[in-house]
Design an enzyme around this catalytic site. Structure first.
Site, short mmCIF file in Angstrom:
data_model
loop_
_atom_site.label_atom_id
_atom_site.label_comp_id
_atom_site.label_asym_id
_atom_site.label_seq_id
_atom_site.Cartn_x
_atom_site.Cartn_y
_atom_site.Cartn_z
N LYS A 23 -10.81 8.50 2.82
CA LYS A 23 -9.83 8.20 3.87
C LYS A 23 -8.48 8.87 3.56
O LYS A 23 -7.88 9.50 4.42
CB LYS A 23 -9.64 6.68 3.98
CG LYS A 23 -8.42 6.26 4.78
CD LYS A 23 -8.31 4.76 4.92
CE LYS A 23 -7.46 4.08 3.87
NZ LYS A 23 -6.01 4.37 3.94
N ARG A 93 0.62 3.79 9.24
CA ARG A 93 1.85 4.41 8.76
C ARG A 93 1.61 5.80 8.17
O ARG A 93 2.55 6.59 8.06
CB ARG A 93 2.61 3.51 7.80
CG ARG A 93 1.80 2.94 6.68
CD ARG A 93 2.64 2.14 5.74
NE ARG A 93 3.68 2.94 5.15
CZ ARG A 93 4.99 2.70 5.29
NH1 ARG A 93 5.40 1.69 5.98
NH2 ARG A 93 5.86 3.49 4.72
N ASP A 117 5.10 -3.12 5.61
CA ASP A 117 3.82 -3.66 6.07
C ASP A 117 3.35 -4.74 5.10
O ASP A 117 4.14 -5.24 4.30
CB ASP A 117 2.77 -2.55 6.26
CG ASP A 117 2.36 -1.91 4.94
OD1 ASP A 117 2.83 -2.36 3.87
OD2 ASP A 117 1.54 -0.98 4.97
N1 EPU Z 1 7.88 4.77 -2.27
C1 EPU Z 1 9.24 4.77 -2.16
N2 EPU Z 1 9.85 5.77 -1.44
C2 EPU Z 1 9.13 6.75 -0.82
C3 EPU Z 1 7.72 6.75 -0.93
C4 EPU Z 1 7.12 5.74 -1.68
O1 EPU Z 1 9.91 3.90 -2.68
O2 EPU Z 1 9.73 7.62 -0.17
C5 EPU Z 1 7.21 3.69 -3.01
C6 EPU Z 1 6.38 2.84 -2.04
O3 EPU Z 1 7.17 1.85 -1.40
C7 EPU Z 1 5.32 2.26 -2.93
C8 EPU Z 1 5.10 3.35 -3.99
O4 EPU Z 1 6.25 4.21 -3.89
O5 EPU Z 1 5.81 1.13 -3.57
C9 EPU Z 1 3.85 4.17 -3.78
O6 EPU Z 1 3.87 4.82 -2.55
P1 EPU Z 1 3.14 6.21 -2.28
O7 EPU Z 1 4.08 7.05 -1.49
O8 EPU Z 1 2.59 6.76 -3.54
O9 EPU Z 1 1.93 5.76 -1.35
P2 EPU Z 1 1.59 6.17 0.14
O10 EPU Z 1 1.55 7.65 0.27
O11 EPU Z 1 2.44 5.41 1.09
C10 EPU Z 1 -0.99 6.26 -0.37
C11 EPU Z 1 -2.22 5.63 0.18
C12 EPU Z 1 -2.26 4.16 -0.15
C13 EPU Z 1 -2.18 3.99 -1.67
C14 EPU Z 1 -0.94 4.73 -2.22
C15 EPU Z 1 -0.86 4.70 -3.73
C16 EPU Z 1 -2.66 6.94 2.15
C17 EPU Z 1 -2.79 7.00 3.62
N3 EPU Z 1 -2.27 5.80 1.63
O12 EPU Z 1 0.11 5.60 0.26
O13 EPU Z 1 -3.53 3.70 0.31
O14 EPU Z 1 -2.10 2.63 -1.98
O15 EPU Z 1 -0.96 6.10 -1.79
O16 EPU Z 1 -1.96 5.31 -4.30
O17 EPU Z 1 -2.92 7.93 1.46
C18 EPU Z 1 -5.16 2.21 1.18
O18 EPU Z 1 -5.93 3.17 1.27
O19 EPU Z 1 -5.55 1.01 1.34
C19 EPU Z 1 -3.73 2.46 0.87
C20 EPU Z 1 -2.76 1.55 1.07
#
Ligand code: EPU
Length: 417
Positions: A23, A93, A117
């Site tokens: 995904k 998102r 969220d």
């Molecule tokens: N964060 C910040 N600022 C930012 C970006 C992230 O503070 O600009 C923080 C977030 O709030 C969070 C942490 O950094 O606490 C991790 O966020 P990250 O950006 O790494 O995650 P993401 O890109 O939003 C993806 C996956 C998530 C998975 C995370 C961590 C997708 C669509 N989603 O999210 O997947 O948990 O990486 O590996 O790729 C899921 O599949 O159930 C899911 C939630």
């Protein structure tokens, strides 16, 4: 009305289960294609709700999508409408990933600003800082984030304070067509990011260092559409591994990459599972009762936060007390109250859950608050006495193709209504 999954706890799961593409790779790869006109093909695409929502995003932008089985064809026109509206961003998102690709392709992008969220606040400040370093400018008006790149995007040194998956991806997509060289420092090292880089290289991008903490991108002028096979979903594979473990079963997971689940498998061995792996399969034999083990979530190659709820479900019936520390999200233990309804004994203090293993769980109605917690509640139901009914099933549909059918094929007493 939302559907429900009914599961009756019982014997060990046995047999083979195949997993599909990831995904968290395919959602971004569907957006990568927007960077060049033409017909793109993705194979090994999972039949999940989030892919359907991303199809709506692509269609809103002007692309045409046709899905046949696990193949998705996307026709990208010469002119795009560079925006992702609120209803789509609210439903998923990950839509914010269009920022980088649309800025690169169109020089502008309008994206509804995502709120928090069920997992926490989830800001996108790092995405914006990375794109700003490359010359993008942003304004936020009435909930819509408008980005533009008046002088075009240019290569830059990008220093991420945290190896954010989404920020790394947005920076990467923007860098591919930017003028000059970009280096993303403290980049996320996830296998899904490597697979996006693989797709981009097939399209003609010049990228090096993916899978390490520094990704180097030399901007190119043109890309070509290609056919790409999506990397297997390690979270889907890991979830079936825990299903085997919690039921004391014997399950072979096919079409996965065990190497992408090293830390999760280390922890499953520590609870008492016997594990055998090959290049694209793994066999998990669960113990009669798991042992307690401490777990802390970390960015890859650490223990994945998206495997944390499933692991807590497993540890809830362990012999002993485990401490589970969540380092990625500020609100990822919200589901614990539902497990407590089933008899689990778990105390949560800020980012730590103290899981005092109980001898057995007792089935009851529970609500899935998000994708992984939903899967974890179903897994808990496999081991509980009597019937567990999980509502909020659409969350599970976001990340798992035919979860009920696959568990049923392994012998689970499970149905959907
Ligand atoms: N964060 C910040 N600022 C930012 C970006 C992230 O503070 O600009 C923080 C977030 O709030 C969070 C942490 O950094 O606490 C991790 O966020 P990250 O950006 O790494 O995650 P993401 O890109 O939003 C993806 C996956 C998530 C998975 C995370 C961590 C997708 C669509 N989603 O999210 O997947 O948990 O990486 O590996 O790729 C899921 O599949 O159930 C899911 C939630």
């Amino acid at each position: 009305m939302d559907e429900a999954i009914r599961v009756v706890g019982g014997g060990p799961l046995e047999g083979e289960v195949r997993v599909l593409g990831a995904k968290n790779a395919v959602l971004k790869q569907m957006v990568t294609v927007l960077m060049v006109e033409g017909r793109h093909t993705l194979t090994n695409v999972p039949g999940i709700l989030d892919v359907s929502i991303m199809q709506e995003v692509l269609e809103h932008v002007g692309a045409t999508c046709v899905r046949e089985g696990n193949t998705l064809r996307v026709d990208v026109p010469s002119e795009l409408n560079p925006e992702a509206p609120l209803d789509l961003v609210r439903r998923m998102r990950a839509s914010t990933i269009v920022l980088g690709s649309l800025l690169a392709r169109c020089g502008e992008a309008r994206v509804a600003f995502p709120g928090g969220d069920d997992l926490g606040a989830r800001p996108i400040d790092l995405h914006m800082k990375a794109l700003e370093a490359m010359g993008a400018e942003f304004s936020l008006d009435h909930g819509v984030l408008t980005g533009s790149a008046p002088g075009g995007l240019r290569g830059a040194e990008i220093d991420l304070e945290f190896p954010s998956v989404g920020a790394t991806e947005n920076a990467l997509l923007a860098a591919v067509l930017a003028r000059g060289t970009s280096r993303i420092h403290n980049a996320a090292r996830e296998p899904e990011i490597r697979d996006i880089c693989c797709q981009l290289r097939e399209m003609g991008a010049d990228i090096d260092g993916d899978g390490t903490a520094t990704i180097t991108v030399n901007g190119v002028e043109d890309l070509q559409p290609v056919a790409h096979r999506v990397v297997p979903d390690r979270l889907e594979a890991g979830t079936y591994a825990v299903a085997a473990a919690i039921s004391g079963g014997n399950v072979v997971v096919q079409d996965c990459v065990p190497e992408h689940l090293r830390m999760e498998l280390v922890k499953l061995e520590a609870v008492g599972c016997e594990i055998e792996t090959g290049g694209d399969w793994m066999r998990i034999v669960g113990p009669d009762r798991p042992r307690a083990v401490d777990v802390a979530t970390l960015p890859y190659p650490g223990f994945h936060t998206d495997m944390q709820p499933q692991m807590v479900a497993l540890l809830s019936i362990a012999d002993g007390t485990s401490v589970v520390t969540e380092n990625l999200y500020d609100a990822r233990f919200r589901y614990v109250g539902e497990l407590a309804r089933m008899g689990a004994d778990i105390g949560v203090e800020w980012q730590h859950a103290v899981v005092r293993g109980v001898e057995g769980l007792s089935g009851c109605p529970v609500i899935a608050p998000d994708i992984r917690a939903g899967a974890a509640l179903v897994l808990a139901g496999l081991r509980a006495d009597g019937e567990t009914t999980v509502t909020g099933v659409s969350h599970i549909d976001r990340g798992y193709e035919d979860f009920v059918g696959r568990l049923s094929s392994l012998g689970a007493d499970i149905s959907r209504s």
